[in-house]
Write a protein that holds these residues in place. Structure first.
Motif, PDB file in Angstrom:
ATOM      1  N   TYR A 132       0.830  -1.198   0.000  1.00  0.00           N
ATOM      2  CA  TYR A 132       0.000   0.000   0.000  1.00  0.00           C
ATOM      3  C   TYR A 132       0.871   1.258   0.000  1.00  0.00           C
ATOM      4  O   TYR A 132       1.994   1.261   0.509  1.00  0.00           O
ATOM      5  N   TYR A 133       0.302   2.311  -0.566  1.00  0.00           N
ATOM      6  CA  TYR A 133       1.007   3.575  -0.771  1.00  0.00           C
ATOM      7  C   TYR A 133       0.138   4.699  -0.207  1.00  0.00           C
ATOM      8  O   TYR A 133      -0.937   4.979  -0.712  1.00  0.00           O
ATOM      9  N   TYR A 134       0.598   5.295   0.917  1.00  0.00           N
ATOM     10  CA  TYR A 134      -0.109   6.403   1.539  1.00  0.00           C
ATOM     11  C   TYR A 134       0.584   7.703   1.144  1.00  0.00           C
ATOM     12  O   TYR A 134       1.770   7.889   1.430  1.00  0.00           O
ATOM     13  N   PHE A 135      -0.157   8.608   0.505  1.00  0.00           N
ATOM     14  CA  PHE A 135       0.493   9.839   0.068  1.00  0.00           C
ATOM     15  C   PHE A 135      -0.433  11.047   0.181  1.00  0.00           C
ATOM     16  O   PHE A 135      -1.660  10.920   0.237  1.00  0.00           O
ATOM     17  N   GLU A 136       0.210  12.192   0.231  1.00  0.00           N
ATOM     18  CA  GLU A 136      -0.525  13.450   0.233  1.00  0.00           C
ATOM     19  C   GLU A 136      -0.856  13.824  -1.207  1.00  0.00           C
ATOM     20  O   GLU A 136       0.044  14.040  -2.024  1.00  0.00           O
ATOM     21  N   ARG A 137      -2.144  13.855  -1.530  1.00  0.00           N
ATOM     22  CA  ARG A 137      -2.552  14.486  -2.778  1.00  0.00           C
ATOM     23  C   ARG A 137      -2.356  15.969  -2.545  1.00  0.00           C
ATOM     24  O   ARG A 137      -3.034  16.567  -1.699  1.00  0.00           O
ATOM     25  N   VAL A 138      -1.408  16.559  -3.255  1.00  0.00           N
ATOM     26  CA  VAL A 138      -0.824  17.834  -2.868  1.00  0.00           C
ATOM     27  C   VAL A 138      -1.885  18.887  -2.542  1.00  0.00           C
ATOM     28  O   VAL A 138      -2.759  19.193  -3.362  1.00  0.00           O
ATOM     29  N   HIS A 139      -1.789  19.364  -1.298  1.00  0.00           N
ATOM     30  CA  HIS A 139      -2.623  20.443  -0.766  1.00  0.00           C
ATOM     31  C   HIS A 139      -4.114  20.135  -0.852  1.00  0.00           C
ATOM     32  O   HIS A 139      -4.937  21.020  -1.092  1.00  0.00           O
ATOM     33  N   SER A 140      -4.435  18.845  -0.615  1.00  0.00           N
ATOM     34  CA  SER A 140      -5.829  18.453  -0.735  1.00  0.00           C
ATOM     35  C   SER A 140      -6.254  17.436   0.320  1.00  0.00           C
ATOM     36  O   SER A 140      -7.062  17.732   1.198  1.00  0.00           O
ATOM     37  N   GLU A 141      -5.700  16.212   0.246  1.00  0.00           N
ATOM     38  CA  GLU A 141      -6.156  15.111   1.091  1.00  0.00           C
ATOM     39  C   GLU A 141      -5.097  14.012   1.135  1.00  0.00           C
ATOM     40  O   GLU A 141      -4.080  14.083   0.449  1.00  0.00           O
TER      41      GLU A 141
ATOM     42  N   PHE B 228       7.747  18.551  19.405  1.00  0.00           N
ATOM     43  CA  PHE B 228       9.114  18.591  19.958  1.00  0.00           C
ATOM     44  C   PHE B 228      10.107  19.100  18.920  1.00  0.00           C
ATOM     45  O   PHE B 228      11.211  18.560  18.754  1.00  0.00           O
ATOM     46  N   HIS B 229       9.695  20.123  18.188  1.00  0.00           N
ATOM     47  CA  HIS B 229      10.541  20.802  17.193  1.00  0.00           C
ATOM     48  C   HIS B 229      10.995  19.837  16.090  1.00  0.00           C
ATOM     49  O   HIS B 229      12.150  19.891  15.640  1.00  0.00           O
ATOM     50  N   SER B 230      10.095  18.949  15.654  1.00  0.00           N
ATOM     51  CA  SER B 230      10.526  17.947  14.679  1.00  0.00           C
ATOM     52  C   SER B 230       9.363  17.500  13.801  1.00  0.00           C
ATOM     53  O   SER B 230       8.209  17.881  14.027  1.00  0.00           O
ATOM     54  N   GLN B 231       9.687  16.678  12.799  1.00  0.00           N
ATOM     55  CA  GLN B 231       8.683  16.121  11.893  1.00  0.00           C
ATOM     56  C   GLN B 231       8.986  14.635  11.690  1.00  0.00           C
ATOM     57  O   GLN B 231      10.083  14.267  11.262  1.00  0.00           O
ATOM     58  N   ILE B 232       8.024  13.788  11.992  1.00  0.00           N
ATOM     59  CA  ILE B 232       8.223  12.335  11.902  1.00  0.00           C
ATOM     60  C   ILE B 232       8.344  11.903  10.447  1.00  0.00           C
ATOM     61  O   ILE B 232       7.582  12.349   9.588  1.00  0.00           O
ATOM     62  N   SER B 233       9.285  11.017  10.177  1.00  0.00           N
ATOM     63  CA  SER B 233       9.456  10.474   8.819  1.00  0.00           C
ATOM     64  C   SER B 233       9.060   9.005   8.742  1.00  0.00           C
ATOM     65  O   SER B 233       8.668   8.527   7.683  1.00  0.00           O
ATOM     66  N   CYS B 234       9.184   8.254   9.849  1.00  0.00           N
ATOM     67  CA  CYS B 234       8.789   6.849   9.848  1.00  0.00           C
ATOM     68  C   CYS B 234       8.595   6.357  11.274  1.00  0.00           C
ATOM     69  O   CYS B 234       9.068   6.989  12.233  1.00  0.00           O
TER      70      CYS B 234
ATOM     71  N   GLY C  41       1.200  18.749   9.667  1.00  0.00           N
ATOM     72  CA  GLY C  41       0.602  19.794   8.860  1.00  0.00           C
ATOM     73  C   GLY C  41       1.589  20.255   7.804  1.00  0.00           C
ATOM     74  O   GLY C  41       2.758  19.864   7.807  1.00  0.00           O
ATOM     75  N   THR C  42       1.133  21.086   6.882  1.00  0.00           N
ATOM     76  CA  THR C  42       1.983  21.514   5.765  1.00  0.00           C
ATOM     77  C   THR C  42       2.498  22.924   6.010  1.00  0.00           C
ATOM     78  O   THR C  42       1.835  23.914   5.690  1.00  0.00           O
ATOM     79  N   THR C  43       3.704  23.013   6.586  1.00  0.00           N
ATOM     80  CA  THR C  43       4.335  24.304   6.868  1.00  0.00           C
ATOM     81  C   THR C  43       5.813  24.295   6.490  1.00  0.00           C
ATOM     82  O   THR C  43       6.646  24.868   7.191  1.00  0.00           O
ATOM     83  N   ASP C  44       6.143  23.615   5.378  1.00  0.00           N
ATOM     84  CA  ASP C  44       7.525  23.545   4.915  1.00  0.00           C
ATOM     85  C   ASP C  44       8.369  22.893   6.009  1.00  0.00           C
ATOM     86  O   ASP C  44       7.947  21.915   6.620  1.00  0.00           O
TER      87      ASP C  44
ATOM     88  N   CYS D 187      -6.820  23.717   2.404  1.00  0.00           N
ATOM     89  CA  CYS D 187      -5.520  24.259   2.002  1.00  0.00           C
ATOM     90  C   CYS D 187      -4.515  24.069   3.140  1.00  0.00           C
ATOM     91  O   CYS D 187      -4.891  23.733   4.264  1.00  0.00           O
ATOM     92  N   PRO D 188      -3.221  24.285   2.857  1.00  0.00           N
ATOM     93  CA  PRO D 188      -2.233  24.298   3.936  1.00  0.00           C
ATOM     94  C   PRO D 188      -2.555  25.446   4.892  1.00  0.00           C
ATOM     95  O   PRO D 188      -3.176  26.433   4.495  1.00  0.00           O
TER      96      PRO D 188
END
Length: 353
Positions: A159-168, A253-259, A216-219, A193-194
């Protein structure tokens, strides 16, 4: 030699060099853990280099990592290539093993300078490569695909979980060879939107439940994570809220989870692996940033004012120097279906069953 994790502190490999495996994942193979990700050693902020290939490390104890080198080399002399470090932005490589084909399959998000996001897929007979190009410019389901995660079921279905850019968020079934999508998919967490749109999806299974933890989407600026749980791969997912306990800055905690991965020799130990992309921001600055971010989320309607305030506050801060980005690895804690992430200045695997 390390004998514990020290979240947020500089983490060196067995040669005494900074570890560069950002936005990636950990895979366990025959008694060895392999940690791979974006090689940011040349991304100093004063050049056009985004990611210098994909680097991999090996470890037996998860504390000490041996550099195995670049498993996917950059192609700096081919500006048309999705591996050219100055033409495109290569992000979040994820590798899964296909036991039916005997191949390791790597997907990578490619952001082009015109804003279009596509996927590149490569395969290899060994986790360390060499990898061969299978697909470039892939638009899964005809969509612009952002941050993602890959997961394999016990029966071999992927399975492939992905962000449909700026949507869902999309959950799509992969083909039998894991190099494409079948066309069957489900949609989750729709937002206008972001920064509300969810990205940086990390999937894991525990006791028959499927979890997604997203950002969330904040760069590169951190924000509150969100956990969700379901009974099946395609959901429906129930949002559980922010798993980070006692995070006064509201920035995970000033971070973004990757896995998120399970420690093989432990009964119920899962580790959230996160990047601290902006280590030079001081805690007080994170606190101010967190308050501005909450100001946006607390609004009854979408407004750009809070985001503009954040941009003004952080004006002049160089957030493109990710060659000094650090890591925040923390254990997960469960209470029923709810998942929590507590802060530890130092922690050890040996303290868990």
């Amino acid at each position: 030699m390390y004998d514990a994790f020290h979240p947020g502190q500089i983490w060196l490999d067995t040669e005494g060099k900074r570890i560069h495996a950002h936005g990636g994942s950990v895979i366990y193979i025959d008694g060895t853990y392999y940690w791979y990700g974006e090689n940011k050693e040349k991304t100093t902020g004063d050049n056009d280099i985004w990611t210098w290939g994909v680097r991999c490390y090996a470890s037996k104890d998860l504390y000490n990592w041996e550099d195995k080198g670049l498993i996917i080399e950059p192609e700096p002399d081919k500006p048309e290539s999705s591996l050219c470090p100055t033409s495109v932005m290569l992000d979040r490589p994820h590798i899964i093993y296909n036991r039916m084909t005997g191949e390791y399959v790597c997907w990578m998000k490619i952001m082009h300078k015109d804003g279009v996001q596509t996927e590149t897929v490569m395969t290899a007979d060994n986790i360390l490569g060499p990898y061969e190009m299978v697909k470039e410019g892939l638009r899964p389901l005809g969509m612009s695909a952002g941050d993602f995660d890959l997961a394999v079921a016990p029966d071999g279905k992927a399975y492939y979980y992905f962000e449909r850019v700026h949507s869902e968020t999309i959950c799509a079934d992969l083909t039998d060879d894991y190099t494409g999508v079948t066309g069957y998919y489900s949609t989750h967490f729709p937002h206008l939107c972001p920064p509300d749109v969810r990205e940086a999806t990390a999937h894991f299974c525990r006791k028959g439940k499927h979890y997604l933890i997203t950002s969330g989407t904040t760069d590169y600026f951190p924000n509150p994570s969100e956990a969700a749980v379901a009974d099946t791969w395609h959901g429906p997912f129930t949002v559980l809220g922010n798993p980070h306990v006692g995070d006064s800055s509201n920035t995970s905690f000033h971070s973004q989870i990757s896995c998120i991965f399970k420690v093989e020799e432990k009964k119920d130990l899962y580790i959230a692996c996160a990047d601290r992309w902006l280590p030079r921001l001081q805690h007080l600055e994170y606190e101010v940033y967190g308050r501005l971010f909450r100001k946006h989320f607390d609004s009854d309607h979408h407004s750009d004012n809070a985001m503009k305030e954040m941009a003004t506050y952080l004006k002049g801060y160089s957030f493109r120097n990710t060659s000094i980005a650090d890591y925040v690895w923390l254990p997960l804690r469960f209470d029923g279906d709810m998942v929590y992430i507590d802060w530890h200045n130092e922690w050890r695997i040996e303290n868990y069953e």
